[in-house]
Write a protein that holds these residues in place. Sequence first.
Motif, PDB file in Angstrom:
ATOM      1  N   THR A 155     -34.007 -15.158  23.716  1.00 19.02           N
ATOM      2  CA  THR A 155     -33.059 -14.978  22.615  1.00 19.02           C
ATOM      3  C   THR A 155     -31.931 -15.983  22.774  1.00 19.02           C
ATOM      4  O   THR A 155     -31.410 -16.162  23.870  1.00 19.02           O
ATOM      5  CB  THR A 155     -32.474 -13.550  22.618  1.00 19.02           C
ATOM      6  N   SER A 156     -31.541 -16.618  21.694  1.00 19.79           N
ATOM      7  CA  SER A 156     -30.461 -17.597  21.724  1.00 19.79           C
ATOM      8  C   SER A 156     -29.132 -16.917  22.037  1.00 19.79           C
ATOM      9  O   SER A 156     -28.840 -15.842  21.514  1.00 19.79           O
ATOM     10  CB  SER A 156     -30.363 -18.306  20.374  1.00 19.79           C
ATOM     11  N   THR A 157     -28.328 -17.567  22.885  1.00 18.92           N
ATOM     12  CA  THR A 157     -26.983 -17.054  23.168  1.00 18.92           C
ATOM     13  C   THR A 157     -25.983 -17.519  22.115  1.00 18.92           C
ATOM     14  O   THR A 157     -24.893 -16.980  22.027  1.00 18.92           O
ATOM     15  CB  THR A 157     -26.496 -17.517  24.556  1.00 18.92           C
ATOM     16  N   VAL A 158     -26.375 -18.490  21.306  1.00 21.61           N
ATOM     17  CA  VAL A 158     -25.504 -18.998  20.247  1.00 21.61           C
ATOM     18  C   VAL A 158     -25.701 -18.209  18.961  1.00 21.61           C
ATOM     19  O   VAL A 158     -24.746 -17.852  18.282  1.00 21.61           O
ATOM     20  CB  VAL A 158     -25.779 -20.502  19.998  1.00 21.61           C
ATOM     21  N   ALA A 159     -26.950 -17.926  18.644  1.00 24.85           N
ATOM     22  CA  ALA A 159     -27.301 -17.208  17.417  1.00 24.85           C
ATOM     23  C   ALA A 159     -28.304 -16.115  17.791  1.00 24.85           C
ATOM     24  O   ALA A 159     -29.501 -16.388  17.903  1.00 24.85           O
ATOM     25  CB  ALA A 159     -27.884 -18.170  16.389  1.00 24.85           C
ATOM     26  N   ASN A 160     -27.824 -14.909  18.010  1.00 20.70           N
ATOM     27  CA  ASN A 160     -28.667 -13.821  18.521  1.00 20.70           C
ATOM     28  C   ASN A 160     -29.867 -13.487  17.644  1.00 20.70           C
ATOM     29  O   ASN A 160     -30.827 -12.896  18.116  1.00 20.70           O
ATOM     30  CB  ASN A 160     -27.833 -12.555  18.740  1.00 20.70           C
ATOM     31  N   GLU A 161     -29.834 -13.862  16.386  1.00 20.32           N
ATOM     32  CA  GLU A 161     -30.968 -13.572  15.506  1.00 20.32           C
ATOM     33  C   GLU A 161     -32.143 -14.534  15.743  1.00 20.32           C
ATOM     34  O   GLU A 161     -33.239 -14.313  15.264  1.00 20.32           O
ATOM     35  CB  GLU A 161     -30.538 -13.611  14.039  1.00 20.32           C
ATOM     36  N   LYS A 162     -31.906 -15.611  16.521  1.00 17.45           N
ATOM     37  CA  LYS A 162     -32.955 -16.590  16.829  1.00 17.45           C
ATOM     38  C   LYS A 162     -33.709 -16.134  18.081  1.00 17.45           C
ATOM     39  O   LYS A 162     -33.129 -15.961  19.148  1.00 17.45           O
ATOM     40  CB  LYS A 162     -32.368 -17.969  17.089  1.00 17.45           C
ATOM     41  N   ILE A 163     -35.024 -15.944  17.954  1.00 17.60           N
ATOM     42  CA  ILE A 163     -35.864 -15.471  19.058  1.00 17.60           C
ATOM     43  C   ILE A 163     -37.101 -16.353  19.142  1.00 17.60           C
ATOM     44  O   ILE A 163     -37.691 -16.699  18.114  1.00 17.60           O
ATOM     45  CB  ILE A 163     -36.294 -14.004  18.837  1.00 17.60           C
ATOM     46  N   LEU A 164     -37.488 -16.710  20.362  1.00 14.63           N
ATOM     47  CA  LEU A 164     -38.741 -17.418  20.610  1.00 14.63           C
ATOM     48  C   LEU A 164     -39.654 -16.516  21.412  1.00 14.63           C
ATOM     49  O   LEU A 164     -39.203 -15.827  22.328  1.00 14.63           O
ATOM     50  CB  LEU A 164     -38.504 -18.699  21.409  1.00 14.63           C
ATOM     51  N   MET A 165     -40.933 -16.521  21.093  1.00 14.03           N
ATOM     52  CA  MET A 165     -41.903 -15.714  21.817  1.00 14.03           C
ATOM     53  C   MET A 165     -43.070 -16.614  22.224  1.00 14.03           C
ATOM     54  O   MET A 165     -43.653 -17.306  21.397  1.00 14.03           O
ATOM     55  CB  MET A 165     -42.413 -14.573  20.946  1.00 14.03           C
ATOM     56  N   ALA A 166     -43.393 -16.602  23.521  1.00 11.72           N
ATOM     57  CA  ALA A 166     -44.555 -17.314  24.043  1.00 11.72           C
ATOM     58  C   ALA A 166     -45.730 -16.359  24.042  1.00 11.72           C
ATOM     59  O   ALA A 166     -45.590 -15.182  24.372  1.00 11.72           O
ATOM     60  CB  ALA A 166     -44.267 -17.794  25.460  1.00 11.72           C
ATOM     61  N   SER A 167     -46.912 -16.875  23.677  1.00 10.60           N
ATOM     62  CA  SER A 167     -48.099 -16.006  23.635  1.00 10.60           C
ATOM     63  C   SER A 167     -49.359 -16.810  23.928  1.00 10.60           C
ATOM     64  O   SER A 167     -49.317 -18.033  24.053  1.00 10.60           O
ATOM     65  CB  SER A 167     -48.222 -15.338  22.266  1.00 10.60           C
ATOM     66  N   ASN A 168     -50.474 -16.115  23.996  1.00 10.83           N
ATOM     67  CA  ASN A 168     -51.768 -16.764  24.180  1.00 10.83           C
ATOM     68  C   ASN A 168     -52.178 -17.587  22.962  1.00 10.83           C
ATOM     69  O   ASN A 168     -53.158 -18.324  23.020  1.00 10.83           O
ATOM     70  CB  ASN A 168     -52.849 -15.716  24.463  1.00 10.83           C
ATOM     71  N   THR A 217     -45.222 -19.102  13.222  1.00  9.78           N
ATOM     72  CA  THR A 217     -45.735 -20.055  14.206  1.00  9.78           C
ATOM     73  C   THR A 217     -44.842 -21.281  14.241  1.00  9.78           C
ATOM     74  O   THR A 217     -44.567 -21.881  13.207  1.00  9.78           O
ATOM     75  CB  THR A 217     -47.176 -20.476  13.854  1.00  9.78           C
ATOM     76  N   ARG A 218     -44.395 -21.640  15.436  1.00 11.17           N
ATOM     77  CA  ARG A 218     -43.575 -22.836  15.627  1.00 11.17           C
ATOM     78  C   ARG A 218     -43.989 -23.488  16.931  1.00 11.17           C
ATOM     79  O   ARG A 218     -43.197 -23.707  17.813  1.00 11.17           O
ATOM     80  CB  ARG A 218     -42.091 -22.491  15.693  1.00 11.17           C
ATOM     81  N   SER A 219     -45.244 -23.788  17.040  1.00  5.48           N
ATOM     82  CA  SER A 219     -45.798 -24.267  18.285  1.00  5.48           C
ATOM     83  C   SER A 219     -46.268 -25.697  18.138  1.00  5.48           C
ATOM     84  O   SER A 219     -46.789 -26.062  17.081  1.00  5.48           O
ATOM     85  CB  SER A 219     -46.972 -23.366  18.674  1.00  5.48           C
ATOM     86  N   PRO A 220     -46.116 -26.507  19.184  1.00 10.17           N
ATOM     87  CA  PRO A 220     -46.657 -27.861  19.111  1.00 10.17           C
ATOM     88  C   PRO A 220     -48.184 -27.868  19.102  1.00 10.17           C
ATOM     89  O   PRO A 220     -48.794 -28.846  18.738  1.00 10.17           O
ATOM     90  CB  PRO A 220     -46.111 -28.540  20.359  1.00 10.17           C
ATOM     91  N   SER A 221     -48.791 -26.751  19.499  1.00  9.46           N
ATOM     92  CA  SER A 221     -50.250 -26.599  19.446  1.00  9.46           C
ATOM     93  C   SER A 221     -50.572 -25.113  19.423  1.00  9.46           C
ATOM     94  O   SER A 221     -49.704 -24.279  19.643  1.00  9.46           O
ATOM     95  CB  SER A 221     -50.910 -27.261  20.659  1.00  9.46           C
ATOM     96  N   ALA A 222     -51.817 -24.786  19.186  1.00 11.41           N
ATOM     97  CA  ALA A 222     -52.238 -23.385  19.166  1.00 11.41           C
ATOM     98  C   ALA A 222     -52.622 -22.901  20.564  1.00 11.41           C
ATOM     99  O   ALA A 222     -53.136 -21.813  20.720  1.00 11.41           O
ATOM    100  CB  ALA A 222     -53.406 -23.207  18.209  1.00 11.41           C
ATOM    101  N   ASN A 223     -52.371 -23.721  21.569  1.00 12.37           N
ATOM    102  CA  ASN A 223     -52.709 -23.370  22.942  1.00 12.37           C
ATOM    103  C   ASN A 223     -51.763 -22.310  23.494  1.00 12.37           C
ATOM    104  O   ASN A 223     -50.701 -22.040  22.930  1.00 12.37           O
ATOM    105  CB  ASN A 223     -52.659 -24.606  23.834  1.00 12.37           C
ATOM    106  N   VAL A 224     -52.137 -21.768  24.629  1.00  7.41           N
ATOM    107  CA  VAL A 224     -51.311 -20.781  25.321  1.00  7.41           C
ATOM    108  C   VAL A 224     -49.947 -21.389  25.640  1.00  7.41           C
ATOM    109  O   VAL A 224     -49.852 -22.515  26.125  1.00  7.41           O
ATOM    110  CB  VAL A 224     -51.986 -20.327  26.633  1.00  7.41           C
ATOM    111  N   VAL A 225     -48.894 -20.648  25.346  1.00 10.51           N
ATOM    112  CA  VAL A 225     -47.538 -21.020  25.741  1.00 10.51           C
ATOM    113  C   VAL A 225     -47.122 -20.038  26.824  1.00 10.51           C
ATOM    114  O   VAL A 225     -47.150 -18.830  26.623  1.00 10.51           O
ATOM    115  CB  VAL A 225     -46.563 -20.987  24.543  1.00 10.51           C
ATOM    116  N   ASN A 226     -46.784 -20.561  27.994  1.00 13.52           N
ATOM    117  CA  ASN A 226     -46.482 -19.728  29.152  1.00 13.52           C
ATOM    118  C   ASN A 226     -45.025 -19.315  29.256  1.00 13.52           C
ATOM    119  O   ASN A 226     -44.717 -18.265  29.819  1.00 13.52           O
ATOM    120  CB  ASN A 226     -46.852 -20.471  30.441  1.00 13.52           C
ATOM    121  N   ALA A 227     -44.111 -20.160  28.774  1.00 15.41           N
ATOM    122  CA  ALA A 227     -42.690 -19.906  29.011  1.00 15.41           C
ATOM    123  C   ALA A 227     -41.847 -20.476  27.877  1.00 15.41           C
ATOM    124  O   ALA A 227     -42.198 -21.508  27.294  1.00 15.41           O
ATOM    125  CB  ALA A 227     -42.266 -20.542  30.333  1.00 15.41           C
TER     126      ALA A 227
END
Length: 135
Positions: free
Chosen positions: A7-20, A35-45
């Motif tokens: 969660t962003s400390t600047v704008a609390n409504e902004k959230i990123l989620m990593a997934s398979n 979806t805001r991913s550079p690829s559809a691959n697994v994002v770990n962190a």
Amino acid sequence: MPIAIATSTVANEKILMASNYGAFYSNDGGASFHTRSPSANVVNAVLFHPGHDAAQLGNGSGVYRSPDYGLTWSLVSATGNVTDFALNAALPAELSATRSAATNLLSTDGGITWAVQASAADGVMVDFNGSTTLT
């Protein structure tokens, strides 16, 4: 299923989620994700840089950086599988990325550039309170 959430400390409504299935972004406090991913691959962190709108994403390719809360991404370190991030609370510009190759990456400029920090046979953890590398 989420792997990591930031969660962003600047704008609390902004959230990123990593997934398979990649990275997902919310600008409404988690009511919806896109979806805001550079690829559809697994994002770990994922990590938001405190006090800024910049974010980091780690996947099998390396480290990606976003200057705009995770809306757009650029590969800044093609170093292999990044599995986690750590932030030095005393020096917020200092970030560490753990890799499955048993080495850490270190950034001293808020995630713009990265360099190999340490290596160990069984994995590496960073101790930002000293110069000790723990295995």
